[in-house]
Each structure stands twice: as C-alpha cells, then as structure tokens.
Write an enzyme that holds these catalytic residues in place. Structure first.
Site, PDB file in Angstrom:
ATOM      1  N   GLY A  87       4.568   1.656  11.926  1.00 37.78           N
ATOM      2  CA  GLY A  87       3.219   1.858  12.424  1.00 37.78           C
ATOM      3  C   GLY A  87       2.544   0.525  12.688  1.00 37.78           C
ATOM      4  O   GLY A  87       2.926  -0.498  12.113  1.00 37.78           O
ATOM      5  N   HIS A 142      -2.349   5.101   6.174  1.00 33.64           N
ATOM      6  CA  HIS A 142      -2.250   3.633   6.133  1.00 33.64           C
ATOM      7  C   HIS A 142      -2.833   3.023   7.417  1.00 33.64           C
ATOM      8  O   HIS A 142      -3.615   2.066   7.358  1.00 33.64           O
ATOM      9  CB  HIS A 142      -0.764   3.269   5.956  1.00 33.64           C
ATOM     10  CG  HIS A 142      -0.465   1.804   5.947  1.00 33.64           C
ATOM     11  ND1 HIS A 142       0.109   1.158   4.872  1.00 33.64           N
ATOM     12  CD2 HIS A 142      -0.641   0.845   6.893  1.00 33.64           C
ATOM     13  CE1 HIS A 142       0.254  -0.127   5.156  1.00 33.64           C
ATOM     14  NE2 HIS A 142      -0.189  -0.343   6.385  1.00 33.64           N
ATOM     15  N   GLU A 143      -2.468   3.588   8.582  1.00 37.43           N
ATOM     16  CA  GLU A 143      -2.924   3.001   9.853  1.00 37.43           C
ATOM     17  C   GLU A 143      -4.416   3.245  10.085  1.00 37.43           C
ATOM     18  O   GLU A 143      -5.114   2.371  10.599  1.00 37.43           O
ATOM     19  CB  GLU A 143      -2.097   3.544  11.031  1.00 37.43           C
ATOM     20  CG  GLU A 143      -0.601   3.239  10.975  1.00 37.43           C
ATOM     21  CD  GLU A 143      -0.273   1.778  10.693  1.00 37.43           C
ATOM     22  OE1 GLU A 143      -1.036   0.892  11.128  1.00 37.43           O
ATOM     23  OE2 GLU A 143       0.742   1.531  10.019  1.00 37.43           O
ATOM     24  N   HIS A 200      -6.429   0.767   8.352  1.00 38.78           N
ATOM     25  CA  HIS A 200      -6.552  -0.501   9.088  1.00 38.78           C
ATOM     26  C   HIS A 200      -7.778  -0.487   9.991  1.00 38.78           C
ATOM     27  O   HIS A 200      -8.438  -1.517  10.175  1.00 38.78           O
ATOM     28  CB  HIS A 200      -5.315  -0.748   9.962  1.00 38.78           C
ATOM     29  CG  HIS A 200      -4.176  -1.423   9.253  1.00 38.78           C
ATOM     30  ND1 HIS A 200      -4.285  -2.675   8.695  1.00 38.78           N
ATOM     31  CD2 HIS A 200      -2.901  -1.025   9.034  1.00 38.78           C
ATOM     32  CE1 HIS A 200      -3.121  -3.014   8.150  1.00 38.78           C
ATOM     33  NE2 HIS A 200      -2.265  -2.033   8.338  1.00 38.78           N
ATOM     34  N   GLN A 234      -4.398  -5.295  13.776  1.00 39.39           N
ATOM     35  CA  GLN A 234      -3.309  -6.158  13.310  1.00 39.39           C
ATOM     36  C   GLN A 234      -2.854  -7.159  14.368  1.00 39.39           C
ATOM     37  O   GLN A 234      -2.199  -8.151  14.053  1.00 39.39           O
ATOM     38  CB  GLN A 234      -2.098  -5.311  12.883  1.00 39.39           C
ATOM     39  CG  GLN A 234      -2.362  -4.501  11.632  1.00 39.39           C
ATOM     40  CD  GLN A 234      -1.136  -3.726  11.224  1.00 39.39           C
ATOM     41  OE1 GLN A 234      -0.911  -2.621  11.677  1.00 39.39           O
ATOM     42  NE2 GLN A 234      -0.305  -4.327  10.381  1.00 39.39           N
ATOM     43  N   CYS A 292       3.456  -3.534   4.730  1.00 40.06           N
ATOM     44  CA  CYS A 292       2.599  -3.675   5.906  1.00 40.06           C
ATOM     45  C   CYS A 292       3.013  -4.937   6.661  1.00 40.06           C
ATOM     46  O   CYS A 292       3.245  -5.972   6.042  1.00 40.06           O
ATOM     47  CB  CYS A 292       1.142  -3.779   5.452  1.00 40.06           C
ATOM     48  SG  CYS A 292      -0.011  -3.992   6.800  1.00 40.06           S
ATOM     49  N   LEU A 293       3.072  -4.823   7.975  1.00 45.58           N
ATOM     50  CA  LEU A 293       3.460  -5.992   8.785  1.00 45.58           C
ATOM     51  C   LEU A 293       2.453  -7.133   8.636  1.00 45.58           C
ATOM     52  O   LEU A 293       2.789  -8.288   8.886  1.00 45.58           O
ATOM     53  CB  LEU A 293       3.605  -5.596  10.256  1.00 45.58           C
ATOM     54  CG  LEU A 293       4.717  -4.575  10.556  1.00 45.58           C
ATOM     55  CD1 LEU A 293       4.669  -4.145  12.010  1.00 45.58           C
ATOM     56  CD2 LEU A 293       6.089  -5.135  10.204  1.00 45.58           C
TER      57      LEU A 293
HETATM   58 NI    NI Z   1      -0.240  -1.950   7.734  1.00 45.64          NI
END
Ligand code: NI
Length: 172
Positions: A46, A135-136, A139, A51, A93-94
């Site tokens: 995701g 999670h997304e 963000h 991000q 998480c990226l």
């Molecule tokens: Ni993330």
C-alpha cells in the site's frame, strides 16, 4: 510512469492531515499511476499520497499473495464507514524502513471511496486488506503505525530507528 521518492519518518508531510481530492483530473490519474509503480517497485502492499510528498486523500493498495493475480485498488477520498472486531498483526511501512510492530486494528471494515472514474465504491473486507486500508487511511490523517505504540514501545522504536536511519544514510 515514474517511480517517486518515498518520504521517511520524521518528514513533516507525513504528520499532516491530507486535503480531499475535489476533482478527479488527469493529474490525479497520473499521480495514481506513479504511486502504483512506486508501490510495486518498493515493493509494498500500500501507498498513500502523503508518503510521496503530496498531501491529498489518495491511496493505492494491492494485498494479493505471491502466486495470486494482482488485486490493485486505487481509492480516492477513502473513509471507513463501518468497523468491527479486533486484530493485531505485524505491520511495516515504506516510510518507516526497517521497523515492524504489532498494531491493534479492527478485524473487518467497510470502506467507501471514489475510483478514478469518479464512481462511488464500497468494499467490505477483512484480513490483510482490512488492515492495509486502516494503515493507509491513517496516513491521510497524519498518523503512522508507530503512533499507535505505547509510549514505552515508541521510545524503544525511536532509539532503534535512529540507528536504522544512520545506516540508510551510510548506504547512500
Ligand atoms: Ni505506511
């Protein structure tokens, strides 16, 4: 299509509340395509627009397993309209490279969003995709998975993460 640079915690854009997408323009469609390419290249399941430094309410997800066909979802202005149950899976998480932790989430969610053709979509889901949506969408509200940790665990995270970032910088 382009692979975009993913911001790392503690970049301030990651802590901001993202703005709603008011119109689904060609720019938004191109942005979504670039986000998809960036997510697959990372690789990740995701990615949210903040991000990559764009504070708008747009996310992409693909939680299909290794041997399954891709199940790409692009969600504009996503919201959780119903949730139930509890689960606690390990997340990463990226934007928080090299760190993983269990986070309490709802087990099942109903999510409403617009697709890139401006159609309203509702998805009821559970398991990994339900966690990924939560999670997304976090963000988009300036919340990272590590913000859900207890203050003790967050302290441990901050110490470890400092070292992780130092190592990353040495590699560059
Ligand atoms: Ni993330």
């Amino acid at each position: 299509m382009a692979i975009l640079k993913i911001l790392h915690y503690p970049d301030p854009v990651l802590a901001k509340t993202a703005e709603p997408v008011t119109e689904i323009t060609d720019e938004i469609r191109t942005l979504a395509e670039d986000m998809v390419e960036t997510m697959y290249a990372a690789p990740g399941v995701g990615l949210a627009a903040p991000q990559i430094g764009i504070s708008q309410r747009l996310i992409v997800l693909d939680c299909s397993g290794k041997d399954e066909p891709p199940q790409l979802i692009t969600a504009v202005n996503p919201e959780i309209v119903e949730e139930e149950g509890e689960c606690c899976e390990e997340e990463g998480c990226l934007s928080v490279p090299g760190y993983y932790a269990r986070v309490d989430r709802s087990a099942r969610v109903k999510v409403r969003f617009q697709d890139l053709q401006d159609r309203m979509v509702e998805i009821e889901t559970e398991g990994l995709l339900a966690v990924a949506f939560q999670h997304e969408i976090d963000h988009l509200n300036g919340v990272l998975f590590v913000d859900h940790l207890s203050s003790l665990k967050k302290g441990i995270f901050k110490k470890k993460y400092k070292k992780i970032l130092e190592q990353l910088e040495e590699q560059l």
